[in-house]
Design a protein around this motif. Structure first.
Motif, PDB file in Angstrom:
ATOM      1  N   ASN A 139       0.847  -1.119   0.063  1.00 60.89           N
ATOM      2  CA  ASN A 139       0.033   0.178   0.022  1.00 60.89           C
ATOM      3  C   ASN A 139       0.676   1.204   0.040  1.00 60.89           C
ATOM      4  O   ASN A 139       0.527   2.161  -0.659  1.00 60.89           O
ATOM      5  CB  ASN A 139      -0.921  -0.124   1.217  1.00 60.89           C
ATOM      6  N   HIS A 140       2.026   1.129   0.942  1.00 66.62           N
ATOM      7  CA  HIS A 140       2.874   2.244   0.798  1.00 66.62           C
ATOM      8  C   HIS A 140       3.432   2.695  -0.396  1.00 66.62           C
ATOM      9  O   HIS A 140       3.382   3.625  -1.080  1.00 66.62           O
ATOM     10  CB  HIS A 140       3.657   2.420   2.089  1.00 66.62           C
TER      11      HIS A 140
ATOM     12  N   THR B 128       4.149  11.902  -0.122  1.00 64.95           N
ATOM     13  CA  THR B 128       2.726  11.586   0.399  1.00 64.95           C
ATOM     14  C   THR B 128       1.539  11.137  -0.653  1.00 64.95           C
ATOM     15  O   THR B 128       0.496  11.077  -0.382  1.00 64.95           O
ATOM     16  CB  THR B 128       2.014  12.996   1.118  1.00 64.95           C
TER      17      THR B 128
ATOM     18  N   THR C 274       7.475  16.845  -0.650  1.00 70.31           N
ATOM     19  CA  THR C 274       6.436  16.479  -0.083  1.00 70.31           C
ATOM     20  C   THR C 274       5.410  15.736  -0.991  1.00 70.31           C
ATOM     21  O   THR C 274       4.643  14.753  -0.440  1.00 70.31           O
ATOM     22  CB  THR C 274       5.554  17.848   0.275  1.00 70.31           C
TER      23      THR C 274
ATOM     24  N   THR D 227       8.245  12.780   5.859  1.00 69.98           N
ATOM     25  CA  THR D 227       7.363  11.442   5.984  1.00 69.98           C
ATOM     26  C   THR D 227       8.102  10.744   7.110  1.00 69.98           C
ATOM     27  O   THR D 227       9.372  11.062   7.270  1.00 69.98           O
ATOM     28  CB  THR D 227       7.206  10.840   4.719  1.00 69.98           C
TER      29      THR D 227
ATOM     30  N   PRO E 282      -2.207   8.901  -0.342  1.00 68.26           N
ATOM     31  CA  PRO E 282      -0.946   8.456   0.650  1.00 68.26           C
ATOM     32  C   PRO E 282      -1.211   6.861   0.645  1.00 68.26           C
ATOM     33  O   PRO E 282      -0.104   6.346   1.026  1.00 68.26           O
ATOM     34  CB  PRO E 282      -0.989   9.157   1.678  1.00 68.26           C
ATOM     35  N   THR E 283      -2.255   6.137   0.312  1.00 64.08           N
ATOM     36  CA  THR E 283      -2.294   4.668   0.561  1.00 64.08           C
ATOM     37  C   THR E 283      -2.842   4.466  -0.939  1.00 64.08           C
ATOM     38  O   THR E 283      -3.757   4.929  -1.308  1.00 64.08           O
ATOM     39  CB  THR E 283      -2.988   4.452   1.688  1.00 64.08           C
TER      40      THR E 283
END
Lengths: 432, 432
Positions: free
Chosen positions: A137-138, A314, A310, A166, A319-320
């Protein structure tokens, strides 16, 4: 000897409490031995995106190798009474011994694409859910955003410099995912060490402020790093900064960086000024809150490189990746949640992508494994073996392979698939 | 003996390339020895938020203790020619020996609040920029989002269960930040181990699907975990699921969980059904894409506990706090970027918060350290010593202290400061 025992870096507790309680119940009632297939997929692409990019697969395989319950983990589980003593004994011997197939890194994915399938007993496969999803997911969220930026940059290099925005370890994985997605370099030194990604960096505003004058700072930097360095010219007045930069480094100055303001306008003025000063080959790098839209808007400006922070780390608004890990088969029988909401499709699946003779992608076809649809000349199977009997297969794709795969994948998309605006997935997913 | 040498967990490369190149230049020209003050602050609160919550400070102190250049790091820097041999020698002996002051964890912050100040030579302090910002930006973003959720939950417990939606190590820090911000428990076992946070979990849909029937799954779970467990009732049909749950566990059933659908409506129907079945004390837990707005909207519904995942670990729309690390003083002289954009205020600063006699916060006053404004009876100094000569001070606040501090802080906000809608910061920041 397993790395986990040596280094104390077991990944086994990077999981949810309920994996362990499910395990305990399943070992007691005997269902833990049932042969299961779990599937990782995304129900949708985030934010009206038109494609997703698979990333993290290689990290998944490493994390599974370190998934060991050493004394430290067992003691913790015992003291907090998460599981009983029979389950603790089982965990002490735990090694994942199953099979994993999946989309290689750098492959595009769409809603319902079977990105990863894990086969093993319920007991051994259920434990991996959280860790696998965390990584996929990341990393896929970052790669999916980064690919849009690379695509918008249209060949101009991008340096990833978002580590400070992050979590310190996400930063390392984000640098990797961005590189996979076409970024040229990263500022993150740990990503350089772990993954061999080229790192870059020169100076920050602090370095200029430290000195008695901008000129003194530039002189110190050029003395140390040579004229082919990047001077940061926007600490005080940009026009004076550029003048000083060329005076100090000469027209051989490698590059200037502008980190604030309306960078498009500033880049144009800077180019004129540099050319007038004879620094025709001095490059212009811009940074400061850039995302894929800002990069696209700078396409006509005399910018030579982008620094992105950034927005890439992100996921630029996403972000996922929203991937889930679902049990789809038990002892050869398809299973699926059947409630009104979040229903899913049972059975182990494979996937191929259909293309026009020109190479343009047409559709993602997801089919029951072993029952492939009629194959066309331009179809391409999407899944590869990743792990057999708990061991990574030989000749796994490298990070460089993933970069090339993604480059080819993006070229294969229908033209509207590369648009940055919100829309439908670039190609439909068909379940056969 | 330093932990980094023992465990191979040096944090020294979790930084940007340019910290090292700046260091190299500054050591060569002698400016590296200048006494500097760096300040961490946020220019603004993200997304029209009304307050921010400081989190990560304790992790910062741990990470500094592990910031050591062991042979492994030095070899990497040498092989990639990031710095020269003089700089490598300097790094081999590196220990941070400076002083750090800052807002304690759980303290509210506003635009311009001097959240952390680092004093030391330029050389030793500049190296910490990226690592400190990574930790503070991540943890504070999560805590700031989580505090809004805790506040919206108005006393009902929230379990953090988002680990699978974020990087595997962010997950651990996110669980900590959510707990700091008032969450009751987490699903993350590593957060339980590292920080002593209570962990919770029972079963997922996979456990129901694994069994030949929902009833078989519930029987297995209740046999193992007792009737005071939480049964997940929405794998197939919720009404039948609840009926089966109470039949299997009896009216002593601890709780049911609903993870999909319109959870408000479903909770109301479930409450009626449970009451009719005599399970009046059986609690209702809801989960599934909840954020602070959804939690607020459920206030009137018969919900006993919330499970929150994606939204909390991604900062609910603000995955980073946007804090920066700026050089504000060199050898006692204030310095600041003076360009048109991103200008900042020079000089070392302290801060106090003014309150009405009732305890309601009025304003954040940021002042040059050593020149405090006239003190009112209800003013409170905000910064505490964190590190002296490179060592953490004694009696640092604990995680529980932070939870209590935040609870008091939220009570002190003017009522509109707790609104979930976009708006101005709850109190203004004044620079004196």
């Amino acid at each position: 000897m397993a790395p986990a025992e040596l280094t104390g870096t077991s990944t086994a507790l990077l999981t949810d409490h309920y994996e362990l309680t499910m395990l305990g119940s399943a070992l007691t009632d005997g269902t833990g031995d049932r042969d299961c297939v779990f599937e990782v997929f995304a129900r949708r692409l985030p934010n009206g995106r038109r494609y997703g990019v698979v990333a993290g697969t290689a990290r998944v395989l490493d994390a599974i190798a370190d998934f060991r319950f050493t004394d430290a983990e067992l003691t913790q589980l015992e003291q907090t009474a998460v599981v009983d003593s029979d389950t603790l004994s089982w965990l002490a011997d735990y090694r994942f011994t199953g099979d994993i197939d999946g989309y290689p890194e750098g492959e595009l994915y769409f809603p319902g694409s079977p990105i990863l399938t894990v086969r093993g007993t319920f007991a051994e496969a259920v434990l991996l859910e959280t860790l696998l999803l965390s990584i996929l997911n990341h990393d896929s969220a970052i790669a999916s955003a980064a690919a849009r930026m690379s695509s918008a940059a249209a060949g101009r290099p991008i340096i990833e410099m978002g580590g400070r925005r992050t979590h310190e370890m996400s930063a390392v994985a984000a640098a990797r995912a961005a590189y996979l997605a076409g970024f040229a370099t990263t500022s993150n030194l740990e990503a350089g060490r772990r993954y061999g990604i080229p790192t870059r960096g020169t100076t920050a505003h602090a370095f200029v402020l430290l000195h008695d004058s901008e000129e003194a700072a530039f002189r110190a930097q050029v003395a140390k790093m040579g004229a082919d360095t990047t001077l940061l010219v926007d600490t005080y007045d940009i026009t004076k900064g550029i003048e000083t930069a060329v005076r100090v480094a000469g027209p051989e100055l490698g590059a200037i960086r502008i980190d604030s303001g309306d960078v498009g306008v500033l880049a144009r003025k800077a180019r004129e000024q540099l050319d007038a000063l004879g620094a025709k080959d001095t490059r212009i790098m811009v940074s400061g809150d850039l995302d894929e839209h800002a990069i696209a808007a700078l396409r006509a400006e005399p910018v030579d490189a982008y620094g992105v922070g950034t927005s890439v780390v992100t996921g630029s608004g996403a972000p996922t990746a929203g991937m889930v890990y679902k049990l789809v088969e038990v002892n050869g029988r398809p299973v699926a949640k059947r409630s009104e909401h979040k229903a899913s499709r049972g059975g182990r699946k494979s996937a191929l992508r259909r293309h026009k003779p020109t190479g343009t992608a047409l559709e993602e076809v997801v089919y029951p494994t072993g029952k492939p649809p009629e194959r066309g000349e331009h179809d391409r199977e999407l899944m590869i073996p990743l792990m057999r009997s708990g061991q990574p297969v030989d000749d796994l794709p490298t990070l460089e392979d993933g970069r090339q795969r993604l480059r080819r994948g993006l070229v294969s998309l229908p033209w509207e698939g590369l648009k940055l605006s919100h829309g439908e997935p670039a190609i439909p997913t068909t379940f056969s």
